[in-house]
Design an enzyme around this catalytic site. Structure first.
Site, PDB file in Angstrom:
ATOM      1  N   LYS A 263      55.297  66.553 101.840  1.00  0.00           N
ATOM      2  CA  LYS A 263      54.911  67.699 102.611  1.00  0.00           C
ATOM      3  C   LYS A 263      53.940  68.571 102.218  1.00  0.00           C
ATOM      4  CE  LYS A 263      57.146  72.172 103.868  1.00  0.00           C
ATOM      5  NZ  LYS A 263      58.328  73.246 103.677  1.00  0.00           N
ATOM      6  N   ASP A 268      52.851  78.600 104.929  1.00  0.00           N
ATOM      7  CA  ASP A 268      53.883  78.574 105.777  1.00  0.00           C
ATOM      8  C   ASP A 268      54.399  80.117 106.014  1.00  0.00           C
ATOM      9  OD1 ASP A 268      56.198  78.243 107.027  1.00  0.00           O
ATOM     10  OD2 ASP A 268      57.367  77.548 105.553  1.00  0.00           O
ATOM     11  N   LYS A 275      58.200  84.688 108.721  1.00  0.00           N
ATOM     12  CA  LYS A 275      58.797  85.054 107.534  1.00  0.00           C
ATOM     13  C   LYS A 275      58.710  86.702 107.290  1.00  0.00           C
ATOM     14  CE  LYS A 275      58.441  80.794 105.075  1.00  0.00           C
ATOM     15  NZ  LYS A 275      59.719  80.361 104.878  1.00  0.00           N
ATOM     16  N   ASP A 286      53.287  75.801  99.733  1.00  0.00           N
ATOM     17  CA  ASP A 286      54.383  75.008 100.346  1.00  0.00           C
ATOM     18  C   ASP A 286      53.788  73.713 100.868  1.00  0.00           C
ATOM     19  OD1 ASP A 286      56.814  74.769 101.497  1.00  0.00           O
ATOM     20  OD2 ASP A 286      56.007  75.563 103.661  1.00  0.00           O
ATOM     21  N   ASP A 345      60.292  78.038 111.658  1.00  0.00           N
ATOM     22  CA  ASP A 345      60.012  77.955 109.907  1.00  0.00           C
ATOM     23  C   ASP A 345      60.714  76.647 109.424  1.00  0.00           C
ATOM     24  OD1 ASP A 345      59.447  79.011 107.576  1.00  0.00           O
ATOM     25  OD2 ASP A 345      60.958  80.446 107.463  1.00  0.00           O
ATOM     26  N   GLU A 347      59.949  73.870 109.408  1.00  0.00           N
ATOM     27  CA  GLU A 347      58.581  72.936 109.798  1.00  0.00           C
ATOM     28  C   GLU A 347      58.453  71.825 108.907  1.00  0.00           C
ATOM     29  OE1 GLU A 347      58.280  75.348 107.762  1.00  0.00           O
ATOM     30  OE2 GLU A 347      57.189  74.594 106.200  1.00  0.00           O
ATOM     31  N   ARG A 349      60.294  69.710 107.520  1.00  0.00           N
ATOM     32  CA  ARG A 349      61.255  68.380 108.210  1.00  0.00           C
ATOM     33  C   ARG A 349      60.536  67.839 109.434  1.00  0.00           C
ATOM     34  NH1 ARG A 349      66.594  71.797 108.674  1.00  0.00           N
ATOM     35  NH2 ARG A 349      65.269  73.105 107.219  1.00  0.00           N
TER      36      ARG A 349
HETATM   37  N1  BES Z   1      58.750  76.376 102.933  1.00  0.00           N
HETATM   38  C1  BES Z   1      60.084  76.877 103.238  1.00  0.00           C
HETATM   39  C2  BES Z   1      61.014  76.718 101.944  1.00  0.00           C
HETATM   40  C3  BES Z   1      60.701  77.386 100.830  1.00  0.00           C
HETATM   41  C4  BES Z   1      61.548  78.632 100.720  1.00  0.00           C
HETATM   42  C5  BES Z   1      60.056  76.869  99.903  1.00  0.00           C
HETATM   43  C6  BES Z   1      61.356  79.192  99.377  1.00  0.00           C
HETATM   44  C7  BES Z   1      59.712  77.457  98.524  1.00  0.00           C
HETATM   45  C8  BES Z   1      60.300  78.648  98.445  1.00  0.00           C
HETATM   46  C9  BES Z   1      60.570  76.210 104.356  1.00  0.00           C
HETATM   47  O1  BES Z   1      59.666  75.555 105.249  1.00  0.00           O
HETATM   48  C10 BES Z   1      61.739  76.986 105.281  1.00  0.00           C
HETATM   49  O2  BES Z   1      60.985  78.023 105.626  1.00  0.00           O
HETATM   50  N2  BES Z   1      62.612  76.725 105.284  1.00  0.00           N
HETATM   51  C11 BES Z   1      63.736  77.604 105.903  1.00  0.00           C
HETATM   52  C12 BES Z   1      64.572  76.570 106.712  1.00  0.00           C
HETATM   53  C13 BES Z   1      65.336  77.485 107.610  1.00  0.00           C
HETATM   54  C14 BES Z   1      64.505  78.169 108.508  1.00  0.00           C
HETATM   55  C15 BES Z   1      66.435  76.583 108.332  1.00  0.00           C
HETATM   56  C16 BES Z   1      64.564  78.335 104.726  1.00  0.00           C
HETATM   57  O3  BES Z   1      64.895  77.869 103.772  1.00  0.00           O
HETATM   58  O4  BES Z   1      64.885  79.421 104.887  1.00  0.00           O
HETATM   59 ZN    ZN Z   2      57.809  75.217 104.682  1.00  0.00          ZN
HETATM   60 MN    MN Z   3      59.091  77.074 106.631  1.00  0.00          MN
END
Ligand code: BES
Ligand code: ZN
Ligand code: MN
Length: 497
Positions: A263, A268, A275, A286, A345, A347, A349
């Site tokens: 990824k 992000d 966020k 990210d 968010d 994204e 996946r």
């Molecule tokens: N890049 C983030 C995950 C992340 C969070 C990486 C903290 C490193 C540190 C990912 O894209 C994300 O935002 N995931 C969300 C998913 C949710 C919207 C289902 C999350 O983990 O909150």
């Molecule tokens: Zn992300």
């Molecule tokens: Mn995200």
């Protein structure tokens, strides 16, 4: 600054800074014993006053010890007398970090890899050197003044070993892996105004100097392949997406390749599902999965691994914009499956869905392992100490766990099941891109599994380990380079002839 590392025959230098090792009975190796033979009782006396007992990873620092011409003598603890001769690679790597940290202001040093009651292996010496190099790394290219920080000043490290030739050979390999790890750290540390999708692709392209074949798909090529899941994430950014394919052909011509997929969200923001501001700067990291894949390809090529390896990274920036994707949008992935985007968010996946499908479809790999900073939930579950792994193949994930133990880049398996899989069903499309409030890392993994087409596969969620991981003796900065040593070891243990 990274030290220049070289190996020499075990012998006793008489000036400068010398590093030797002692166990908890205060016994030294033979060469070190010879060096100190003229100053009977020095170590015992200094240890008593300095509170040094030979405990592993502790250091006794003697400036200009009287009776010796040395400017400085560092005695480093190996711990238990009975075990000192059998310290493993990761213990030696940690010792390398400890020594590099303790040397701080010494410009050059000689280290005697010389243990009481035995001989350290060439691999131990190489692991020590790797630890020293990884410790010396700091991300300081944007600091206009230097000297006031903690970065290492040691320019030259000469490592005395019993068998110089064997140690040099082991170091050739270990140095390649060190460089791959540091490349991954650099990429993760680099801010997103510098490391755009295009800049990342350019840095990946530089691996061609090492003999890696690099192919870059632009937006037009991805549209032709119908990668609308990945493209949907990218459409809010001024910077176009790229899919970079790296190939290292170190195996026999017809050997089935193994594949690593990363990824690479260079930043992000969350997109329209934006966020909160606090800590958002961390989202420059990210692309930690893509960085690990790139660092791994560097390591494999630099050490001329005897395997055919594919690295694929999906590079996008997730931004809110007038053209950005919205919650509720439905996109069609390259596999033909339709996805309702509940949360922009989630994204990573969406990027991996097309990258994974493409990789198995084009290369028919023996296995596919993807790395991604995929979910905050994995940090809730495992903290920063283990990466989470999910797999459809017990043997492959077992091998990965072993590689994790060997390299100290640890992984912990979490479950997949059809009950969890149901949580991403939606009436509006084949699937949605988020599950409910619970089991967030698992539903993310279930989503990915829908795009692996039964190829043996592991998903490694590195959100907690690629960045802001705990400081260790070999990693003092924000980015760890997690995954490079782990996957290099998996390849060397099981997939090279
Ligand atoms: N890049 C983030 C995950 C992340 C969070 C990486 C903290 C490193 C540190 C990912 O894209 C994300 O935002 N995931 C969300 C998913 C949710 C919207 C289902 C999350 O983990 O909150
Ligand atoms: Zn992300
Ligand atoms: Mn995200």
């Amino acid at each position: 600054m990274l030290p220049k590392i070289s190996f020499s025959k075990l012998s006793a230098p008489s000036k400068g800074t010398l590093v030797v090792f002692a166990d908890d009975a205060l016994h030294l190796g033979q060469t070190a014993t010879d060096v100190l033979s003229g100053v009977d009782g020095l170590l015992q006396r200094a240890a008593a006053t300095g509170g040094f007992s030979g405990k592993v990873n502790t250091v006794l620092d003697l400036i200009a010890p009287s009776g010796l011409d040395l400017d400085r003598l560092l005695v480093v603890g190996l711990g238990k007398a009975s075990a000192a001769a059998d310290l493993g690679e990761s213990a030696w790597m940690t010792l390398g970090g400890v020594v590099m940290g303790a040397l701080s202001s010494s410009e050059a040093a000689d280290v005697l890899i010389d243990v009481p009651g035995g001989e350290a292996s060439p691999e131990a010496a190489a692991a020590f050197a790797m630890g020293a190099k990884l410790r010396a790394y700091s991300f300081d290219r944007y600091k206009s003044t230097s000297g006031d920080d903690t970065s290492a000043k040691t320019k030259k490290l000469t490592i005395g070993v019993a068998d110089t030739k064997a140690a040099k050979k082991a170091w050739d390999t270990a140095d390649a892996i060190s460089d791959g790890t540091l490349l991954a750290r650099d990429l993760v540390n680099e801010p997103a105004n510098v490391l755009t999708t295009l800049e990342f692709a350019k840095r990946a392209e530089e691996l061609s100097k090492l003999g890696v074949e690099v192919e870059i798909l632009d937006e037009k090529a991805m549209k032709k392949l119908k990668m609308f899941s990945l493209l949907g994430v990218a459409q809010g950014s001024e910077y176009p997406p790229r899919l970079v394919i790296m190939r290292w052909n170190g195996g026999k011509k017809d050997d089935q390749p193994v594949a690593f997929v990363g990824k690479g969200v260079v930043f992000d923001t969350g997109g329209i599902s934006i966020k909160p501001a606090g800590g958002m700067e961390d989202m420059k990291g990210d692309m930690g999965g893509a960085a690990a894949v790139t660092g791994l390809m560097h390591a494999l090529a630099a050490r001329k691994a005897k395997a055919n390896v594919i690295g694929v990274i999906g590079l996008v920036e997730n931004m809110p914009d007038g053209r950005a994707q919205r919650p509720g949008d439905i996109v069609t992935a390259m596999s033909g499956a339709t996805i309702e985007v509940i949360n922009t968010d989630a994204e990573g996946r969406l990027v991996l869905a097309d990258a994974l499908w493409y990789t198995q479809d084009r290369f028919k790999p023996a296995f596919m392992i993807n790395l991604a900073t995929l979910t905050g939930a994995i940090i809730v579950a495992l903290g920063n100490q283990h990466a989470g792994v999910f797999s459809n193949n017990d043997e492959l994930v077992g091998r990965l766990s072993e590689a994790g133990e060997a390299t100290d880049e640890k992984v912990w398996r979490l479950p997949l099941s059809k009950e969890y899989d149901k949580l991403i069903d939606t009436p509006n499309a084949d699937m949605k891109n988020t599950g409910g409030r619970t089991a967030g890392s698992i539903t993310a993994a279930q989503f990915l599994q829908r795009f692996v087409n039964d190829v043996p596969w592991v998903h490694i969620d590195v959100a907690g380990t690629a960045m802001s991981s705990p400081k260790t003796e070999i990693s003092k900065g924000w980015a760890s380079g997690f995954g490079v040593r782990l996957l290099d070891r998996l390849v060397s243990m099981h997939y090279e002839k």
